[in-house]
Design a protein around this motif. Structure first.
Motif, PDB file in Angstrom:
ATOM      1  N   LYS A  91       0.852  -1.191   0.000  1.00 10.24           N
ATOM      2  CA  LYS A  91       0.000   0.000   0.000  1.00 10.24           C
ATOM      3  C   LYS A  91       0.884   1.236   0.000  1.00 10.24           C
ATOM      4  O   LYS A  91       1.750   1.406   0.861  1.00 10.24           O
ATOM      5  N   ASN A  92       0.665   2.112  -0.999  1.00  8.26           N
ATOM      6  CA  ASN A  92       1.392   3.373  -1.077  1.00  8.26           C
ATOM      7  C   ASN A  92       0.452   4.461  -1.564  1.00  8.26           C
ATOM      8  O   ASN A  92      -0.781   4.284  -1.553  1.00  8.26           O
ATOM      9  N   GLU A  93       1.002   5.579  -1.983  1.00 10.46           N
ATOM     10  CA  GLU A  93       0.178   6.712  -2.411  1.00 10.46           C
ATOM     11  C   GLU A  93      -0.656   6.392  -3.660  1.00 10.46           C
ATOM     12  O   GLU A  93      -1.670   7.057  -3.926  1.00 10.46           O
ATOM     13  N   ASP A  94      -0.268   5.379  -4.404  1.00  9.15           N
ATOM     14  CA  ASP A  94      -0.955   5.051  -5.652  1.00  9.15           C
ATOM     15  C   ASP A  94      -2.093   4.064  -5.478  1.00  9.15           C
ATOM     16  O   ASP A  94      -2.900   3.875  -6.395  1.00  9.15           O
ATOM     17  N   GLY A  95      -2.171   3.405  -4.334  1.00 11.73           N
ATOM     18  CA  GLY A  95      -3.230   2.434  -4.125  1.00 11.73           C
ATOM     19  C   GLY A  95      -2.752   1.231  -3.348  1.00 11.73           C
ATOM     20  O   GLY A  95      -1.706   1.252  -2.706  1.00 11.73           O
ATOM     21  N   VAL A  96      -3.537   0.169  -3.429  1.00 10.28           N
ATOM     22  CA  VAL A  96      -3.223  -1.093  -2.769  1.00 10.28           C
ATOM     23  C   VAL A  96      -3.005  -2.144  -3.851  1.00 10.28           C
ATOM     24  O   VAL A  96      -3.806  -2.280  -4.772  1.00 10.28           O
ATOM     25  N   PHE A  97      -1.914  -2.908  -3.720  1.00 13.17           N
ATOM     26  CA  PHE A  97      -1.551  -3.880  -4.751  1.00 13.17           C
ATOM     27  C   PHE A  97      -1.299  -5.241  -4.122  1.00 13.17           C
ATOM     28  O   PHE A  97      -0.812  -5.334  -2.995  1.00 13.17           O
ATOM     29  N   VAL A  98      -1.625  -6.291  -4.863  1.00 13.14           N
ATOM     30  CA  VAL A  98      -1.135  -7.629  -4.572  1.00 13.14           C
ATOM     31  C   VAL A  98      -0.187  -7.988  -5.706  1.00 13.14           C
ATOM     32  O   VAL A  98      -0.586  -8.065  -6.869  1.00 13.14           O
ATOM     33  N   LEU A  99       1.090  -8.178  -5.366  1.00 18.16           N
ATOM     34  CA  LEU A  99       2.127  -8.400  -6.370  1.00 18.16           C
ATOM     35  C   LEU A  99       2.570  -9.856  -6.359  1.00 18.16           C
ATOM     36  O   LEU A  99       2.740 -10.460  -5.295  1.00 18.16           O
ATOM     37  N   SER A 100       2.763 -10.404  -7.543  1.00 22.06           N
ATOM     38  CA  SER A 100       3.396 -11.720  -7.713  1.00 22.06           C
ATOM     39  C   SER A 100       4.640 -11.494  -8.560  1.00 22.06           C
ATOM     40  O   SER A 100       4.624 -11.682  -9.787  1.00 22.06           O
ATOM     41  N   PRO A 101       5.757 -11.074  -7.938  1.00 24.59           N
ATOM     42  CA  PRO A 101       6.933 -10.652  -8.705  1.00 24.59           C
ATOM     43  C   PRO A 101       7.492 -11.726  -9.630  1.00 24.59           C
ATOM     44  O   PRO A 101       7.940 -11.431 -10.734  1.00 24.59           O
ATOM     45  N   ALA A 102       7.486 -12.988  -9.198  1.00 32.44           N
ATOM     46  CA  ALA A 102       8.078 -14.045 -10.014  1.00 32.44           C
ATOM     47  C   ALA A 102       7.331 -14.241 -11.331  1.00 32.44           C
ATOM     48  O   ALA A 102       7.893 -14.732 -12.302  1.00 32.44           O
ATOM     49  N   LEU A 103       6.044 -13.834 -11.370  1.00 32.48           N
ATOM     50  CA  LEU A 103       5.243 -13.930 -12.592  1.00 32.48           C
ATOM     51  C   LEU A 103       5.013 -12.569 -13.223  1.00 32.48           C
ATOM     52  O   LEU A 103       4.351 -12.468 -14.260  1.00 32.48           O
ATOM     53  N   ASN A 104       5.529 -11.514 -12.587  1.00 31.58           N
ATOM     54  CA  ASN A 104       5.343 -10.143 -13.048  1.00 31.58           C
ATOM     55  C   ASN A 104       3.859  -9.824 -13.228  1.00 31.58           C
ATOM     56  O   ASN A 104       3.446  -9.221 -14.213  1.00 31.58           O
ATOM     57  N   LYS A 105       3.057 -10.242 -12.258  1.00 33.88           N
ATOM     58  CA  LYS A 105       1.622 -10.002 -12.283  1.00 33.88           C
ATOM     59  C   LYS A 105       1.217  -9.245 -11.027  1.00 33.88           C
ATOM     60  O   LYS A 105       1.789  -9.444  -9.945  1.00 33.88           O
ATOM     61  N   SER A 106       0.213  -8.382 -11.153  1.00 34.20           N
ATOM     62  CA  SER A 106      -0.247  -7.636  -9.984  1.00 34.20           C
ATOM     63  C   SER A 106      -1.705  -7.242 -10.127  1.00 34.20           C
ATOM     64  O   SER A 106      -2.203  -7.011 -11.235  1.00 34.20           O
ATOM     65  N   PHE A 107      -2.385  -7.203  -8.998  1.00 32.13           N
ATOM     66  CA  PHE A 107      -3.740  -6.676  -8.901  1.00 32.13           C
ATOM     67  C   PHE A 107      -3.667  -5.317  -8.207  1.00 32.13           C
ATOM     68  O   PHE A 107      -2.823  -5.090  -7.339  1.00 32.13           O
ATOM     69  N   LYS A 108      -4.581  -4.425  -8.568  1.00 31.15           N
ATOM     70  CA  LYS A 108      -4.682  -3.141  -7.898  1.00 31.15           C
ATOM     71  C   LYS A 108      -6.080  -2.982  -7.323  1.00 31.15           C
ATOM     72  O   LYS A 108      -7.074  -3.263  -7.991  1.00 31.15           O
ATOM     73  N   PHE A 200      13.773   2.959   7.255  1.00 33.22           N
ATOM     74  CA  PHE A 200      13.347   2.607   5.908  1.00 33.22           C
ATOM     75  C   PHE A 200      14.193   3.364   4.892  1.00 33.22           C
ATOM     76  O   PHE A 200      14.722   4.437   5.182  1.00 33.22           O
ATOM     77  N   GLU A 201      14.288   2.772   3.711  1.00 28.95           N
ATOM     78  CA  GLU A 201      15.013   3.410   2.617  1.00 28.95           C
ATOM     79  C   GLU A 201      14.024   3.984   1.610  1.00 28.95           C
ATOM     80  O   GLU A 201      12.862   3.568   1.547  1.00 28.95           O
ATOM     81  N   ASP A 202      14.491   4.939   0.815  1.00 31.28           N
ATOM     82  CA  ASP A 202      13.658   5.495  -0.246  1.00 31.28           C
ATOM     83  C   ASP A 202      13.267   4.378  -1.211  1.00 31.28           C
ATOM     84  O   ASP A 202      14.100   3.570  -1.609  1.00 31.28           O
ATOM     85  N   GLY A 203      12.018   4.358  -1.555  1.00 34.24           N
ATOM     86  CA  GLY A 203      11.561   3.359  -2.512  1.00 34.24           C
ATOM     87  C   GLY A 203      11.117   2.051  -1.893  1.00 34.24           C
ATOM     88  O   GLY A 203      10.719   1.131  -2.618  1.00 34.24           O
ATOM     89  N   ASP A 204      11.166   1.933  -0.559  1.00 33.89           N
ATOM     90  CA  ASP A 204      10.757   0.681   0.081  1.00 33.89           C
ATOM     91  C   ASP A 204       9.291   0.343  -0.164  1.00 33.89           C
ATOM     92  O   ASP A 204       8.902  -0.832  -0.072  1.00 33.89           O
ATOM     93  N   PHE A 205       8.482   1.345  -0.462  1.00 37.12           N
ATOM     94  CA  PHE A 205       7.055   1.106  -0.669  1.00 37.12           C
ATOM     95  C   PHE A 205       6.625   1.400  -2.110  1.00 37.12           C
ATOM     96  O   PHE A 205       5.447   1.610  -2.389  1.00 37.12           O
ATOM     97  N   ALA A 206       7.584   1.408  -3.016  1.00 40.84           N
ATOM     98  CA  ALA A 206       7.289   1.649  -4.434  1.00 40.84           C
ATOM     99  C   ALA A 206       7.100   0.311  -5.152  1.00 40.84           C
ATOM    100  O   ALA A 206       7.893  -0.622  -4.974  1.00 40.84           O
ATOM    101  N   ARG A 207       6.069   0.222  -5.959  1.00 37.60           N
ATOM    102  CA  ARG A 207       5.786  -1.019  -6.683  1.00 37.60           C
ATOM    103  C   ARG A 207       6.939  -1.387  -7.607  1.00 37.60           C
ATOM    104  O   ARG A 207       7.261  -2.570  -7.779  1.00 37.60           O
ATOM    105  N   GLU A 208       7.580  -0.382  -8.191  1.00 36.58           N
ATOM    106  CA  GLU A 208       8.663  -0.641  -9.144  1.00 36.58           C
ATOM    107  C   GLU A 208       9.805  -1.441  -8.525  1.00 36.58           C
ATOM    108  O   GLU A 208      10.473  -2.213  -9.204  1.00 36.58           O
TER     109      GLU A 208
END
Length: 338
Positions: A91-108, A200-208
């Protein structure tokens, strides 16, 4: 003699008062301390293991929880039965996401999470449930302050209660038991670490940060080779049976469409997913996050979608209730058939 007796009375009452003042905290005292800690805390990092017995097979997650005040979250969940890596609730300023990084898939999702329901691994959710329940039960053990409260699981009415164990020194959670109507513990969360003053470091909550090729390789526990596509079937078919199964060729290889009919009609679609090297756009979902045991999925009125074992799944029905959708989805761990 009377003076001596009177002096002993004063001493005895003084001792009683002193012992009472030094005794256990009351429920009101503990609640105030929990609320005070929640307000003063700038964030936390915690580690926990969650065991779920809500389906036909026990599921275990290792959970890594980050929260930065006021509204940033990163919850990494690793299911030891899924070799395709972890999932992340972000969860960040852009919304709430469920990420599956190994498949490069995400829900928002919309931003209501985590406020829209109980979350047994989030400190603020546990405290909020206690504050909202005027009938919460309170007990004191040797090492813990224990609360039993009502829960708020919008997608699962079978888990109406929870017991929360707080450490008596730090007031941080050590264990949570989520209970069914008969007070059986179907979900258990054991906290192994809790840091209430993290950095925390910068970018810890960024989807990228979590959806690059490098992060996908880090979160995947397999060897990265393409798997033979295999079909899995639900063990719980809600009183219905498989009446049709068709296969369709796709760019990724194969999609299988199953139709079930009987007491309730529903459709299950599964498709092999290959890792895409560049970050894809998230799929917007008008629904809520739901844990189906072997995966984190997206639940809408008549559909559950999730990623697991290198495949995407869609379970849809106009006749199954939300609880039945979850129960069928939880059981899609049956014997695999080529």
């Amino acid at each position: 003699m009377k003076k001596m007796f009177g002096m002993w009375v004063v001493i005895i009452f003084g001792l009683i008062f002193t012992l009472s003042a030094c005794g256990e905290q009351s429920q009101e005292d503990v609640v105030k301390k929990l609320e005070s800690n929640l307000e003063s805390m700038n964030g936390y990092k915690a580690k926990a293991e969650m065991t779920m017995n809500t389906g036909q097979e026990e599921q275990k997650y290792n959970i890594d929880i980050w929260h930065k005040k006021k509204d940033l979250y990163r919850v990494k969940l690793n299911n030891d039965q899924d070799e395709k890596g972890s999932q992340i609730i972000l969860k960040n300023e852009d919304g709430v996401f469920v990420l599956s990084p190994a498949l490069n898939k995400s829900f928002k999702f919309q931003k209501e999470w985590p406020e829209n329901g109980s979350q047994p691994y989030l400190y603020q959710s546990l405290v909020t449930d206690i504050l909202k329940d005027n009938e919460a039960e309170f007990k004191v053990s040797e090492d813990h302050y224990v609360f039993e409260t009502k829960t708020n699981y919008q997608s699962n009415n079978n888990l109406p209660y929870q017991k929360v164990y707080f450490d008596k020194k730090s007031y941080t959670p050590e264990m949570v038991e989520v209970l069914d109507k008969d007070r059986n513990a179907l979900v258990q969360v054991n906290f192994s670490e809790f840091d209430s003053d993290p950095s925390f470091e910068d970018g810890d909550f960024a989807r990228e940060k979590y959806m690059t090729k490098e992060s996908a390789e880090e979160t995947a526990s397999g060897d990265g080779k393409a798997d033979t596509f295999s079909v899995v079937y639900p063990q719980n078919m809600a009183g219905s049976e498989l009446v049709e199964e068709s296969q369709v060729e796709t760019e990724n290889g194969e999609r299988v469409i199953m139709t079930f009919s009987g007491e309730k009609k529903f459709t299950l679609i599964q498709e092999k997913q290959d890792v895409v090297p560049t970050m894809s756009s998230p799929q917007m979902v008008q629904g809520e996050i739901v844990n189906i045991g072997h995966a984190i999925g997206a639940l809408s009125d008549n559909t559950i979608e999730w990623f697991s074992g290198g495949k995407s799944f869609v379970l849809a029905s106009e006749e199954l209730t939300r609880e039945e959708l979850i129960e069928v989805a939880q059981s899609v761990k049956g014997k695999e058939v080529k």
